[in-house]
Design an enzyme around this catalytic site. Structure first.
Site, PDB file in Angstrom:
ATOM      1  N   GLU A 143       0.713  -1.008  -0.107  1.00 30.04           N
ATOM      2  CA  GLU A 143       0.007   0.086   0.232  1.00 30.04           C
ATOM      3  C   GLU A 143       0.865   1.239  -0.116  1.00 30.04           C
ATOM      4  O   GLU A 143       1.129   1.814   1.035  1.00 30.04           O
ATOM      5  CB  GLU A 143      -0.820  -0.127   1.281  1.00 30.04           C
ATOM      6  CG  GLU A 143      -1.870   1.085   1.290  1.00 30.04           C
ATOM      7  CD  GLU A 143      -2.859   1.092   2.639  1.00 30.04           C
ATOM      8  OE1 GLU A 143      -3.750   2.043   2.500  1.00 30.04           O
ATOM      9  OE2 GLU A 143      -2.689   0.261   3.372  1.00 30.04           O
ATOM     10  N   HIS A 207      -5.772   6.097  -1.781  1.00 28.75           N
ATOM     11  CA  HIS A 207      -5.048   7.279  -1.445  1.00 28.75           C
ATOM     12  C   HIS A 207      -4.991   8.093  -2.780  1.00 28.75           C
ATOM     13  O   HIS A 207      -3.789   8.517  -3.169  1.00 28.75           O
ATOM     14  CB  HIS A 207      -3.548   6.895  -0.790  1.00 28.75           C
ATOM     15  CG  HIS A 207      -3.924   6.201   0.616  1.00 28.75           C
ATOM     16  ND1 HIS A 207      -3.908   6.765   1.720  1.00 28.75           N
ATOM     17  CD2 HIS A 207      -3.910   5.002   0.550  1.00 28.75           C
ATOM     18  CE1 HIS A 207      -4.192   6.107   2.743  1.00 28.75           C
ATOM     19  NE2 HIS A 207      -4.267   4.932   2.231  1.00 28.75           N
ATOM     20  N   ALA A 232      -9.635   8.233   2.239  1.00 31.45           N
ATOM     21  CA  ALA A 232      -8.412   8.623   1.433  1.00 31.45           C
ATOM     22  C   ALA A 232      -8.609   8.579  -0.064  1.00 31.45           C
ATOM     23  O   ALA A 232      -7.755   8.155  -0.713  1.00 31.45           O
ATOM     24  CB  ALA A 232      -7.373   7.754   2.080  1.00 31.45           C
ATOM     25  N   ASP A 260     -16.080  -1.055  10.584  1.00 27.98           N
ATOM     26  CA  ASP A 260     -15.724  -0.914  12.078  1.00 27.98           C
ATOM     27  C   ASP A 260     -16.633   0.433  12.671  1.00 27.98           C
ATOM     28  O   ASP A 260     -16.639   0.582  13.749  1.00 27.98           O
ATOM     29  CB  ASP A 260     -14.201  -0.675  12.396  1.00 27.98           C
ATOM     30  CG  ASP A 260     -13.844   0.720  11.505  1.00 27.98           C
ATOM     31  OD1 ASP A 260     -14.360   1.407  10.815  1.00 27.98           O
ATOM     32  OD2 ASP A 260     -12.504   0.961  12.100  1.00 27.98           O
ATOM     33  N   PHE A 262     -15.929   3.465  12.352  1.00 27.33           N
ATOM     34  CA  PHE A 262     -15.379   4.466  12.383  1.00 27.33           C
ATOM     35  C   PHE A 262     -14.724   5.003  11.096  1.00 27.33           C
ATOM     36  O   PHE A 262     -15.031   6.337  10.753  1.00 27.33           O
ATOM     37  CB  PHE A 262     -13.947   4.525  13.244  1.00 27.33           C
ATOM     38  CG  PHE A 262     -14.330   3.855  14.462  1.00 27.33           C
ATOM     39  CD1 PHE A 262     -14.905   4.548  15.567  1.00 27.33           C
ATOM     40  CD2 PHE A 262     -13.827   2.528  15.096  1.00 27.33           C
ATOM     41  CE1 PHE A 262     -15.306   4.258  16.799  1.00 27.33           C
ATOM     42  CE2 PHE A 262     -13.887   2.166  16.332  1.00 27.33           C
ATOM     43  CZ  PHE A 262     -14.736   2.917  17.335  1.00 27.33           C
ATOM     44  N   HIS A 263     -14.445   4.100  10.171  1.00 30.48           N
ATOM     45  CA  HIS A 263     -14.027   4.616   8.822  1.00 30.48           C
ATOM     46  C   HIS A 263     -15.347   4.978   7.804  1.00 30.48           C
ATOM     47  O   HIS A 263     -15.088   5.701   7.032  1.00 30.48           O
ATOM     48  CB  HIS A 263     -13.339   3.659   8.114  1.00 30.48           C
ATOM     49  CG  HIS A 263     -12.079   3.506   8.562  1.00 30.48           C
ATOM     50  ND1 HIS A 263     -11.503   2.723   9.961  1.00 30.48           N
ATOM     51  CD2 HIS A 263     -10.884   3.670   8.245  1.00 30.48           C
ATOM     52  CE1 HIS A 263     -10.469   2.827  10.302  1.00 30.48           C
ATOM     53  NE2 HIS A 263      -9.690   3.367   9.193  1.00 30.48           N
ATOM     54  N   ASP A 287      -7.717  -3.746   7.617  1.00 30.53           N
ATOM     55  CA  ASP A 287      -6.699  -2.601   7.677  1.00 30.53           C
ATOM     56  C   ASP A 287      -6.203  -2.662   9.172  1.00 30.53           C
ATOM     57  O   ASP A 287      -5.685  -1.634   9.623  1.00 30.53           O
ATOM     58  CB  ASP A 287      -7.436  -1.291   7.291  1.00 30.53           C
ATOM     59  CG  ASP A 287      -6.333  -0.217   6.910  1.00 30.53           C
ATOM     60  OD1 ASP A 287      -5.090  -0.665   6.537  1.00 30.53           O
ATOM     61  OD2 ASP A 287      -6.636   0.989   7.129  1.00 30.53           O
TER      62      ASP A 287
END
Length: 394
Positions: A143, A207, A232, A260, A262-263, A287
């Site tokens: 990554e 990203h 990202a 999760d 959060f993401h 991740d």
């Protein structure tokens, strides 16, 4: 993880074992009143209980569900180990063993943006782990470092750089398969993506601040996935669909999802699954960082402290830095919070990753005769009750 009933133990693996007394999900459909027979580390047959061979060691599981072992294509660490800090065979073994406790039977150790020497060490370590048959090591995910600084996330901007001819040579001659490579579409042009793809590399776009057209050009050149959809990357706008819009619109592109809470918001996960076109699917990834499987409040990432707080991992400035997620946690989240059907959530953790990696025809992600005996037992409470990797319990 609760040990199944004797005679099977972590230290003794009979040549023929029959797993009984449990519902069986083979990756496509469910079976009842059947036994799953393992022979010499591979799935031998699915058959009625009274047809089990006389020489088989019987394991009565007492309810719950057998499913294909989870396959995680993005694992930065586990068991107190961060792959960037321990790009070694032992580091890989520690990570794989830590995630096995949570149902993951195969994973791609993932190296985030780092120096060329660390990348070289990671490639060599995975190559050696594959040669040695390290349980749970399936391949490699790189990554970075060929990302967009504007969408760096927790990657060190000082280490992000452009891809040069030497990098292309290193990657195309890595000798590791499957090899997933995350790049930004605006920094690695389509002709380079095509060269990487022609060498057997699975190019993923992530990203990246690319626009819709740039993303579609990368997909046309052979890129086949996006790394952690929504995170990202250029977002979906009504006049600028961005990378998110392109990923959902491109039929054969797979989308990694970090489930999760959060993401990505649960509603966004559900919307993405309903909007996704074509044969490409959403695949669950963790991740995960080094905290999985250990009690640790913080760790260092490229010289920066990452803090763990109630399952959330952040740099000091609040930037999310990987996750504390497990695959069984991701599956439960998709079922409980997103409303995905159980069997679909299980496919997102096993069959779909196997299809993305091109390994489903070898039996990965399914429980089919001749395939690897990579199996997870889920208890009636949907906890991991046992794991078999290559037919070996534990």
């Amino acid at each position: 993880m609760t040990q199944p009933t004797a005679p099977v133990t972590p230290l003794v693996t009979p040549p023929v074992t029959a797993l009984c007394g449990v519902e069986i999900f083979d990756g496509e459909q469910c079976w009842h009143d059947q036994a799953l027979v393992i022979r010499d580390g591979r799935i031998d047959a699915l058959m009625p209980r009274d047809a089990v061979p006389a020489d088989a060691a019987i394991v009565e599981l007492g309810g719950g569900l057998l499913a294909p072992g989870f396959i995680d294509v993005q694992v930065n660490g586990g068991g107190g180990i961060l792959f960037n800090d321990a790009p070694t065979v032992e580091g890989i073994r520690t990570m794989a063993d830590a995630h096995a406790r949570f149902g993951t039977t195969a994973l791609l150790p993932t190296l985030i943006t780092d120096r060329p020497a660390v990348t070289d060490a990671a490639i060599a370590a995975v190559r050696s782990a594959l040669d040695q048959g390290v349980a749970g090591c399936l391949g490699l995910h790189l990554e970075g470092p060929f990302l967009a600084a504007t969408r760096k996330g927790a990657h060190d901007p000082a280490l992000i750089r452009a891809m040069d001819a030497h990098d292309v040579q290193v990657l195309t001659e890595a000798g590791v398969a499957p090899l997933v490579l995350t790049v930004a579409a605006e920094t690695v042009p389509p002709e380079t993506i095509r060269r990487l793809v022609d060498a057997g590399i699975l190019v993923s776009i992530g990203h990246s601040d690319t626009d819709y057209d740039g993303a579609m050009a990368a997909f046309a050149a052979g890129a086949r996935s996006v790394t952690h959809l929504f995170n990202a990357m250029s977002p979906l706008g009504h006049r600028a669909p961005g990378l998110v819009g392109a990923a959902l619109d491109a039929g054969d592109v797979w989308c990694g999802l970090i489930a999760d809470g959060f993401h990505v918001h649960p509603a966004a996960l559900g919307i993405a699954l309903r909007a996704k076109r074509g044969t490409g699917r959403g695949i669950l990834v963790t991740d995960a960082m080094s905290t999985v499987g250990v009690d640790a409040d913080s760790f260092m990432l490229n010289g920066r402290r990452v803090r763990r707080d109630a399952g959330r991992l952040t740099l000091d400035d609040g930037t999310l830095a990987g996750s504390d997620l497990t695959m069984i946690g991701a599956v439960r989240f998709m079922i409980d919070q997103v409303g995905v059907e159980r069997d679909v959530a299980l496919r997102m953790a096993s069959l779909y990753p196997a299809q993305f990696l091109g390994l489903a025809d070898q039996g990965f992600g399914r429980l089919v005769p001749g395939g690897p005996a990579d199996i997870v037992h889920l208890t009636p409470a949907f906890e991991v009750g046992g794991v078999w990797r290559g037919g070996r319990w534990g």
